[in-house]
Scaffold this active site. Structure first.
Site, PDB file in Angstrom:
ATOM      1  N   HIS A   1     -12.025   3.035  -3.333  1.00  0.00           N
ATOM      2  CA  HIS A   1     -11.228   3.728  -2.304  1.00  0.00           C
ATOM      3  C   HIS A   1     -11.588   3.317  -0.879  1.00  0.00           C
ATOM      4  CE1 HIS A   1     -10.267   6.988   0.542  1.00  0.00           C
ATOM      5  NE2 HIS A   1      -9.185   7.131  -0.183  1.00  0.00           N
TER       6      HIS A   1
ATOM      7  N   HIS B   1      -5.504  -1.366   6.309  1.00  0.00           N
ATOM      8  CA  HIS B   1      -5.611  -0.945   7.717  1.00  0.00           C
ATOM      9  C   HIS B   1      -6.421  -1.950   8.543  1.00  0.00           C
ATOM     10  CE1 HIS B   1      -3.728   2.743   6.469  1.00  0.00           C
ATOM     11  NE2 HIS B   1      -4.757   3.125   5.740  1.00  0.00           N
TER      12      HIS B   1
ATOM     13  N   ARG C   1     -16.673   4.920   2.125  1.00  0.00           N
ATOM     14  CA  ARG C   1     -17.077   6.329   2.097  1.00  0.00           C
ATOM     15  C   ARG C   1     -17.242   6.832   0.665  1.00  0.00           C
ATOM     16  NH1 ARG C   1     -12.416   6.947   5.337  1.00  0.00           N
ATOM     17  NH2 ARG C   1     -11.468   8.265   3.757  1.00  0.00           N
TER      18      ARG C   1
ATOM     19  N   ASP D   1       2.141   3.232   2.774  1.00  0.00           N
ATOM     20  CA  ASP D   1       1.015   4.156   2.767  1.00  0.00           C
ATOM     21  C   ASP D   1       1.419   5.606   2.484  1.00  0.00           C
ATOM     22  OD1 ASP D   1      -1.493   5.208   3.028  1.00  0.00           O
ATOM     23  OD2 ASP D   1      -1.819   4.633   5.102  1.00  0.00           O
TER      24      ASP D   1
ATOM     25  N   HIS E   1       0.862   5.516  -1.453  1.00  0.00           N
ATOM     26  CA  HIS E   1       0.452   6.676  -2.238  1.00  0.00           C
ATOM     27  C   HIS E   1       1.748   7.448  -2.493  1.00  0.00           C
ATOM     28  CE1 HIS E   1      -3.577   5.624  -0.845  1.00  0.00           C
ATOM     29  NE2 HIS E   1      -3.158   5.725   0.385  1.00  0.00           N
TER      30      HIS E   1
ATOM     31  N   GLN F   1       2.600  11.195  -1.794  1.00  0.00           N
ATOM     32  CA  GLN F   1       2.587  11.708  -0.412  1.00  0.00           C
ATOM     33  C   GLN F   1       3.990  11.766   0.193  1.00  0.00           C
ATOM     34  OE1 GLN F   1      -0.432   9.863   2.062  1.00  0.00           O
ATOM     35  NE2 GLN F   1      -2.048  10.205   0.553  1.00  0.00           N
TER      36      GLN F   1
ATOM     37  N   GLU G   1     -10.049   2.389   9.222  1.00  0.00           N
ATOM     38  CA  GLU G   1      -8.815   3.041   9.669  1.00  0.00           C
ATOM     39  C   GLU G   1      -9.095   3.955  10.863  1.00  0.00           C
ATOM     40  OE1 GLU G   1      -6.997   5.484   6.660  1.00  0.00           O
ATOM     41  OE2 GLU G   1      -5.187   5.836   7.841  1.00  0.00           O
TER      42      GLU G   1
ATOM     43  N   HIS H   1      -9.558   0.682   1.427  1.00  0.00           N
ATOM     44  CA  HIS H   1      -9.327   1.161   2.793  1.00  0.00           C
ATOM     45  C   HIS H   1     -10.530   0.766   3.643  1.00  0.00           C
ATOM     46  CE1 HIS H   1      -6.949   4.688   0.865  1.00  0.00           C
ATOM     47  NE2 HIS H   1      -6.073   4.055   1.601  1.00  0.00           N
TER      48      HIS H   1
ATOM     49  N   HIS I   1       0.831  -1.211   0.000  1.00  0.00           N
ATOM     50  CA  HIS I   1       0.000   0.000   0.000  1.00  0.00           C
ATOM     51  C   HIS I   1       0.861   1.254   0.000  1.00  0.00           C
ATOM     52  CE1 HIS I   1      -3.778   2.097   0.482  1.00  0.00           C
ATOM     53  NE2 HIS I   1      -3.316   2.784   1.508  1.00  0.00           N
TER      54      HIS I   1
HETATM   55 ZN   LIG Z   1      -3.953   4.692   2.044  1.00  0.00          ZN
END
Ligand SMILES: [Zn+2]
Length: 449
Positions: free
Chosen positions: A204, A266, A207, A317, A57, A60, A232, A229, A55
């Protein structure tokens, strides 16, 4: 054909002595055990299979260290997310390629040889589609090519701002798809894959995806990894209960057909029945202990989950700090701090924590990214060697070697990393580390100016 000879190598999740790996076309062509070194063999003291990073991103990495300032008394995951949204506001495809390459070089240097990129930045800075819907996926693929790391691309479907199909926020404008545009994105993304790169899908979170959309997405990708996800944040669990009457992992287990293809990222907040059911499902829990600690997410119930036979992989992550051994260490330490006990993620059959964590992360990580695990004939030649001159390995025996790496060595314990048979890391540094870091520095300096 290249041949590497090891005093000891990790084969079938144990150390074997006198191992020769023959490598052809990026793959392991032969594994010989109990053999002497011959002329032409490149000699190493200890060889490990590379780990899968389940995992990431990548972009980031560029905001690592920029969100540690207290801005209000209740700073938490959600206020961090606002900072992250502002950071990505201006990123161009070239920025994403430069930042992601830095993250990927660091992954290789610390023993990850394949990355699952949970890729959600699809649209341009004002939220319009690029002419090529997979423009940003192409930037991720360029970072993989620049560094050599294996890529499992996980294009993210993101349509809503919260449970019950709530409208997305302005900060989410670069992530958005509908089912039709996502089908086009998947097609275009496939054309960016090179070598042994593969692709899955990543709804994703509950949500961002409705149950109807989730069902359509699963149909769209009948094979390959499915990452999401889940659980989390405590607030996310509460919102999910308000929306559906069920907790996120419970809802997925009840409604989504969770099986070996799935990786639940998570899964931090689980009740005991969810622990047992998730373990029994055959899915992988995608644990990211360093990021989860950084974001204040909570502690995954790893002792009970592993005792129930649950599978896990580790992910970096947010890429706040990229290091395979430190992820495994953080996982064990989170349990020790919570339970005030030691040597928790081990068992009677596997009493050494380091070896147990490595073996399980190796298998679970590979499953989550849809590739075979470990050093075996036909598998990609993804190999990590340890530097036995590192003081942490003084007098090392097989039993404690992985404990010494994971618990006692700082960076520098890894000396070489081969990815698909190509040596990408020498003396602990990526062979193109300077050029990759120079491009990264230029990019960050401009973004922060
Ligand atoms: Zn993530």
């Amino acid at each position: 054909m290249a041949s590497l000879w090891f005093e000891r190598a990790w084969i079938g999740n144990r150390w074997e002595r006198g191992v020769r790996l023959r490598i052809a076309d990026g793959r392991i062509a032969a594994v010989e055990i109990g053999v002497a070194q011959e002329a032409g063999d490149e000699r190493h003291r200890a060889g490990l299979p590379g780990l899968c990073n389940v995992h990431s991103h990548g972009f980031q990495r560029g905001m690592a260290g920029l969100s540690e300032r207290r801005s209000r008394p209740d700073d938490n995951f959600w206020s961090w997310r606002e900072i992250m949204y502002r950071f990505l506001d201006r990123l161009t495809p070239d920025d994403v390629a430069a930042i992601t390459a830095q993250a990927y070089a660091e992954m290789l240097e610390t023993g990850f040889t394949r990355v699952g990129e949970f890729h959600y930045l699809h649209r341009d800075p004002v939220g319009a589609a690029y002419a090529d819907p997979a423009e940003m996926a192409g930037a991720v693929a360029r970072a993989s090519a620049t560094t050599g790391i294996g890529l499992t691309l996980l294009p993210v479907f993101y349509a809503h701002g919260n449970f019950g199909a709530a409208s997305p926020s302005p900060g989410q404008r670069r992530f958005l798809s509908n089912i039709d545009s996502f089908a086009a994105l998947l097609d275009a993304s496939r054309s960016k894959l090179a070598g042994d790169a593969n692709m899955g899908i990543a709804p994703h979170s509950l949500r961002a995806v409705t149950p109807e959309e989730l069902a359509a997405l699963i149909k769209m990708s009948p094979a390959g990894p499915v990452h999401i996800h889940a659980a989390e944040q405590v607030k996310e669990v509460a919102d999910c209960v308000d929306w559906s009457g069920a907790r996120p992992v419970e809802w997925l287990l009840d409604n989504a057909g969770v099986d070996e293809r799935w990786c639940l990222i998570h899964s931090t907040h689980l009740e005991e029945s969810e622990v047992q059911r998730l373990a029994a499902s055959g899915a992988v829990a995608g644990l990211c202990p360093i990021t989860e600690g950084n974001l204040g997410d909570g502690i995954f119930p790893a002792v009970d989950y592993l005792a129930a036979g649950g599978r896990f992989g580790v992910g970096t992550d947010s890429n706040i700090l990229v290091d395979a051994a430190q992820e495994l260490r953080a996982l064990e330490y989170s349990q020790r701090l919570a339970q005030r006990a030691r040597a928790l993620l081990a068992s009677e059959e596997a009493p050494f924590v380091g070896a147990n964590l490595f073996a399980r992360a190796l298998d679970g990580g590979a499953q989550a990214l849809g590739v075979p695990a470990g050093l075996a004939v036909g598998h990609a030649a993804d190999i990590v060697t340890l530097d036995f001159d590192h003081p942490s390995f003084a007098g090392a025996d097989d039993a404690t070697l992985l404990d010494r790496w994971i618990f006692a060595a700082r960076t520098g314990a890894i000396d070489g990393v081969w990815r698909a048979g190509v040596k990408r890391v020498e003396n602990g540094r990526h062979v193109d580390a300077e050029a990759i870091a120079a491009a990264y520095r230029t990019c960050i300096a401009r973004l922060l100016a």
